[in-house]
Motif scaffolding. Structure first.
Motif, PDB file in Angstrom:
ATOM      1  N   LYS A   1       0.840  -1.196   0.000  1.00 32.41           N
ATOM      2  CA  LYS A   1       0.000   0.000   0.000  1.00 32.41           C
ATOM      3  C   LYS A   1       0.873   1.244   0.000  1.00 32.41           C
ATOM      4  O   LYS A   1       2.049   1.210   0.356  1.00 32.41           O
ATOM      5  N   ASN A   2       0.288   2.355  -0.376  1.00 37.05           N
ATOM      6  CA  ASN A   2       1.036   3.609  -0.484  1.00 37.05           C
ATOM      7  C   ASN A   2       1.662   4.042   0.836  1.00 37.05           C
ATOM      8  O   ASN A   2       2.681   4.736   0.853  1.00 37.05           O
ATOM      9  N   ASP A   3       1.044   3.655   1.961  1.00 31.88           N
ATOM     10  CA  ASP A   3       1.579   4.060   3.266  1.00 31.88           C
ATOM     11  C   ASP A   3       2.668   3.104   3.770  1.00 31.88           C
ATOM     12  O   ASP A   3       3.140   3.233   4.896  1.00 31.88           O
ATOM     13  N   GLN A   4       3.071   2.152   2.929  1.00 31.22           N
ATOM     14  CA  GLN A   4       4.141   1.217   3.299  1.00 31.22           C
ATOM     15  C   GLN A   4       5.438   1.575   2.567  1.00 31.22           C
ATOM     16  O   GLN A   4       6.086   0.735   1.957  1.00 31.22           O
TER      17      GLN A   4
ATOM     18  N   GLN B   1      10.068   9.548   1.249  1.00 26.99           N
ATOM     19  CA  GLN B   1       8.677   9.569   1.700  1.00 26.99           C
ATOM     20  C   GLN B   1       8.541   8.957   3.088  1.00 26.99           C
ATOM     21  O   GLN B   1       7.716   9.394   3.892  1.00 26.99           O
TER      22      GLN B   1
END
Length: 426
Positions: free
Chosen positions: A127-130, A167
């Protein structure tokens, strides 16, 4: 990084579930201490107990842990077997960590193309938050691409890793990944200088955010003719030194000089080694020599030579002495050049480095010729050829070059010299 083994909650379930949970927890702790035998034993017990249960997810988690344990212990084939069974139980559900571990297993088996494919599958499911896991996966994929001799794909993977690390709030890893990307862009040769320069600039910009400098790593030492390795104890210093070398490869010498100077400023304090200072001094001297500011290079090469001498590293000292001699030769200070080439030759003789010895003899041959010492020039060129014969350096180009110089000096010496008439004194 995506963990090799997984945790699963200690739910309010029968005693077998509790026993499995305890074994899995103990296995993870053993794995964390690199106690692979104990970890595998515990994971096996957990899996065998899970086989008595109808609970598929528990068996899947136990297989995952056992596979991860095998991989960590260097038994990639056994690990892959467990993970394949795990994948069969997983069905079509998303499990990027499973794909990540399968990729690691293939990497351990040196099946790099398959590893790249499964790292790609893991990336498609994170996922993008990983961002941490995504970055680590790109790094792994990059090194697999290198093993496949695909430096273009590797450099792009490292670049993506750098952006993901940024990020994730990991500037040190982001800067290092981008530097690695630039490195393989240069090695590949098909990337534009503008792209390489932009990547180096991005890495350098991010490096300003690094506050924790300590981490053992490898640093390269540059001279006009060699790159070699030393231990460098500060992460930011290592990064800046490497960036400086890459800027130098692009002939961006002002940026290279700034990086080396910044590295010296960053790497101070209790843990900073004298050797690291010598490395950076040597690189600074090489940069000033490259831009023909030989007067400025002299002080850096002198300090580097003195520092290596204090450390007792005769080979490294010889390199700095040779650089110092070269700078003097370019300043037409041939007596100084002759002295330092002789000192470099002594250092390389002490170090048993015959490759450098013939190079110093060749340089001395040219220096003696400039000084008008024809006999000594001939002797040095002959010694250079003799030393070359004893080494693996059988390069026909080098041999022809030295032979040609020897013949020129010999012919010059044998040629009739003009007679300068003098008036007889009265």
């Amino acid at each position: 990084m995506a963990s090799l083994v997984k945790d699963f909650e200690n739910r309010d379930v029968p005693a077998l579930h509790c026993e499995i949970w305890k074994l899995a927890k103990a296995g993870r702790e053993a794995l964390g201490k690199d106690n692979y035998i104990s970890a595998l034993s515990l994971f096996k017990k957990a899996y065998l107990i899970s086989c008595k249960l109808p609970d598929g997810p528990v068996q899947k988690a136990c297989l995952f842990n056992l596979g991860g344990g095998y991989i960590a212990a260097g038994k990639a084939k056994k690990g892959l077997k467990c993970l394949t069974k795990c994948k069969q139980k997983a069905g079509n559900g998303k499990d990027p960590d499973l794909y990540f571990n399968i990729a690691i297993a293939y990497e351990g088996m040196k099946e790099y193309a398959k590893a790249v494919r499964f790292y790609g599958k893991a990336l498609s499911q994170y996922k993008n938050d990983q961002a941490d896991n995504i970055a680590d996966t790109f790094i792994k994929m990059g090194y697999c691409s290198l093993n496949l001799e695909d430096s273009a794909s590797a450099s792009l993977s490292f670049q993506m890793a750098g952006l993901s690390y940024q990020q994730a709030g990991r500037p040190d890893d982001a800067a290092m990944a981008l530097r690695e990307s630039a490195n393989y862009m240069i090695r590949n040769g098909n990337f534009s200088e503008v792209n390489v320069h932009q990547t180096l600039e991005k890495s350098r910009e991010i490096s300003k955010e690094i506050v924790d400098y300590r981490l053992k790593a490898s640093v390269k030492r540059s001279t006009p003719s060699i790159l070699s390795c030393f231990t460098f104890s500060f992460k930011k210093g290592k990064l800046l030194n490497d960036l400086g070398l890459h800027y130098a490869e692009l002939k961006k010498f002002p940026e290279a000089s700034e990086c080396f100077a910044e590295a010296m400023n960053s790497c101070t304090g209790k843990g900073f080694s004298i050797r690291n200072k010598a490395v950076l001094l040597q690189n600074m001297g090489a940069i000033y020599s490259a831009i023909r500011q030989y007067e400025e290079s002299l002080k850096y090469h002198t300090q580097a030579a003195d520092t290596y001498g204090a450390l007792g590293d005769r080979k490294a000292q010889g390199e700095s002495l040779g650089n110092l001699a070269y700078a003097y030769s370019q300043l037409k200070m041939c007596k100084n050049a002759e002295f330092y080439y002789q000192e470099a030759l002594k250092a390389f003789t002490d170090a048993g480095d015959e490759h450098r010895q013939w190079q110093m003899y060749e340089a001395l041959g040219a220096t003696h010729f400039s000084l008008g010492n024809r006999d000594q020039s001939i002797f040095c060129y002959k010694e250079a050829l003799a030393k070359m014969e004893k080494t693996m350096d059988k390069s026909s180009i080098c041999r022809k070059r030295i032979t040609s110089k020897l013949m020129n000096v010999t012919e010059y010496q044998l040629a009739p010299q003009p007679f300068n008439a003098r008036k007889q004194s009265s």
